[in-house]
Design an enzyme around this catalytic site. Structure first.
Site, PDB file in Angstrom:
ATOM      1  N   ASP A   9       0.913   1.979   6.986  1.00  0.00           N
ATOM      2  CA  ASP A   9       0.798   0.651   6.631  1.00  0.00           C
ATOM      3  C   ASP A   9      -0.714   0.687   5.424  1.00  0.00           C
ATOM      4  O   ASP A   9      -1.800   0.298   6.032  1.00  0.00           O
ATOM      5  CB  ASP A   9       0.454  -0.431   7.645  1.00  0.00           C
ATOM      6  CG  ASP A   9       0.463  -1.851   7.165  1.00  0.00           C
ATOM      7  OD1 ASP A   9       0.574  -1.993   5.755  1.00  0.00           O
ATOM      8  OD2 ASP A   9       0.702  -2.797   7.988  1.00  0.00           O
ATOM      9  N   VAL A  10      -0.393   1.101   4.397  1.00  0.00           N
ATOM     10  CA  VAL A  10      -1.540   0.893   3.177  1.00  0.00           C
ATOM     11  C   VAL A  10      -1.595  -0.108   2.319  1.00  0.00           C
ATOM     12  O   VAL A  10      -2.394  -0.433   1.450  1.00  0.00           O
ATOM     13  CB  VAL A  10      -1.550   2.373   2.842  1.00  0.00           C
ATOM     14  CG1 VAL A  10      -2.256   3.314   3.615  1.00  0.00           C
ATOM     15  CG2 VAL A  10      -0.235   2.576   2.248  1.00  0.00           C
ATOM     16  N   LYS A  11      -0.264  -0.884   2.087  1.00  0.00           N
ATOM     17  CA  LYS A  11       0.025  -1.812   1.005  1.00  0.00           C
ATOM     18  C   LYS A  11      -0.592  -1.366  -0.265  1.00  0.00           C
ATOM     19  O   LYS A  11      -1.212  -2.216  -1.024  1.00  0.00           O
ATOM     20  CB  LYS A  11      -0.329  -3.188   1.591  1.00  0.00           C
ATOM     21  CG  LYS A  11       0.103  -3.341   2.932  1.00  0.00           C
ATOM     22  CD  LYS A  11      -0.463  -4.964   3.308  1.00  0.00           C
ATOM     23  CE  LYS A  11       0.098  -5.406   4.787  1.00  0.00           C
ATOM     24  NZ  LYS A  11      -0.307  -4.643   5.549  1.00  0.00           N
ATOM     25  N   ARG A  12      -0.198  -0.191  -0.743  1.00  0.00           N
ATOM     26  CA  ARG A  12      -0.953   0.129  -2.149  1.00  0.00           C
ATOM     27  C   ARG A  12       0.100  -0.297  -3.210  1.00  0.00           C
ATOM     28  O   ARG A  12       1.083  -0.391  -2.993  1.00  0.00           O
ATOM     29  CB  ARG A  12      -0.848   1.670  -2.101  1.00  0.00           C
ATOM     30  CG  ARG A  12      -1.612   2.404  -0.949  1.00  0.00           C
ATOM     31  CD  ARG A  12      -3.224   1.952  -1.277  1.00  0.00           C
ATOM     32  NE  ARG A  12      -3.983   2.774  -0.509  1.00  0.00           N
ATOM     33  CZ  ARG A  12      -4.694   2.379   0.426  1.00  0.00           C
ATOM     34  NH1 ARG A  12      -5.140   1.072   0.699  1.00  0.00           N
ATOM     35  NH2 ARG A  12      -5.483   3.178   1.222  1.00  0.00           N
TER      36      ARG A  12
END
Length: 298
Positions: free
Chosen positions: A94-97
């Site tokens: 979960d990095v939401k890049r």
């Protein structure tokens, strides 16, 4: 090469439709009797791998909770990823890049290239620089058998102003994201590798998920207020590929590994029950109330 969609389908069939978020924030570490430092982070992560790595289909570490400890925290994250994958869990980081050009390609290389020490099965991504900005990340995922889960309808109240805004053709911004993903996944079997993130707590929004042909990550069960029954309200009965996700509801049962496993089992059983009932309702013949049991009109 086996695609992420294929691996996810197998994992769900074997282990059930559940993703467990790995969110080692300070308050949770302290609740476990651990210090909010690198040693506490490492012990927490090792315990979750031991307890759930061989049980659940997908584990979703939140990168930020490791990044806050700098390079040593990232080293713990790398180790956690390796150990989870070694025991058969799929890892969704979960990095939401989200960025453009060479930068989003660099993010893709960091998380989806097989040569990277941070390689995972899939990542989360933000499309709000335009869905097309994610093309290098999506292309890299498809090239190496990885996946991308793209934000569409998040549960935070601030998201509504952007996600429910209308495009020139009348669709919401979120629906345009969903439709773009459906195009990428067209023809994939048994499931596309590009997924969407839709909060389990968003309620009935009127969005159409039926053609997405990819996984739908539904975070928010438990401490965020969502329940398995909410999945039926959010998603049409015809929608497949829903992957419920929970973090605090399960992690708060720790640090005892047996208690963690029991908490995951309870939530998984509840989700399975809801999905089973929903499937039966979908195929059950509809009887006209004006027709008696004998089939004769009243």
């Amino acid at each position: 090469m086996e695609t992420f969609g294929e691996r996810l389908s197998v994992a769900i069939a074997r282990r059930g439709p559940l993703c467990v978020g790995l969110d080692p924030h300070g308050a949770l570490l302290e609740r476990w009797g651990l210090r909010d430092d690198l040693s506490g982070l490492q012990r927490f992560s090792e315990t979750v791998v031991e307890a759930l790595g061989e049980q659940v289909a997908v584990v979703k570490p939140q990168s930020a909770f490791y990044e806050r400890f700098g390079s040593r925290g990232i080293a713990v994250l790398e180790s956690t990823i390796r150990h989870l994958r070694a025991v058969g869990a799929l890892v969704l980081l979960d990095v939401k890049r989200g960025d453009i050009g060479s930068t989003v390609q660099a993010y893709a290389d960091a998380y989806l290239d097989p040569s990277s020490p941070m390689r995972v099965d899939a990542v989360t991504a933000s499309p709000y620089l335009g869905f097309g900005s994610l093309t290098p990340m999506i292309d890299t995922a498809l090239r190496y058998g990885g996946g991308v889960f793209v934000l569409a309808l998040t549960s935070n109240p601030e998201g509504v102003a952007v996600q429910h805004a209308r495009a020139a053709d009348g669709r919401t911004v979120a629906q345009t994201v969903i439709d773009e993903i459906a195009q990428v996944n067209r023809g994939a079997y048994p499931l596309g590798s590009i997924g969407v993130v839709v909060g389990a707590t968003v309620g009935e929004t009127g969005h159409d998920f039926t053609s997405i042909n990819g996984p739908i990550l539904a975070p928010g069960l438990g401490a965020q207020g969502g329940s398995p029954d909410d999945l039926v309200r959010v998603f049409d009965a015809r929608v497949s590929g829903v992957l419920p996700s929970s973090s605090r509801e399960i992690l708060s049962a720790g640090p005892d590994p047996a208690a963690l496993r029991a908490a995951a089992d309870r939530l998984l059983s509840a989700c399975r029950e809801v999905f089973a009932v929903n499937a039966v309702d979908q195929v059950r013949p509809r009887v006209d109330p004006g027709v008696a049991e004998t089939g004769v009109d009243r």
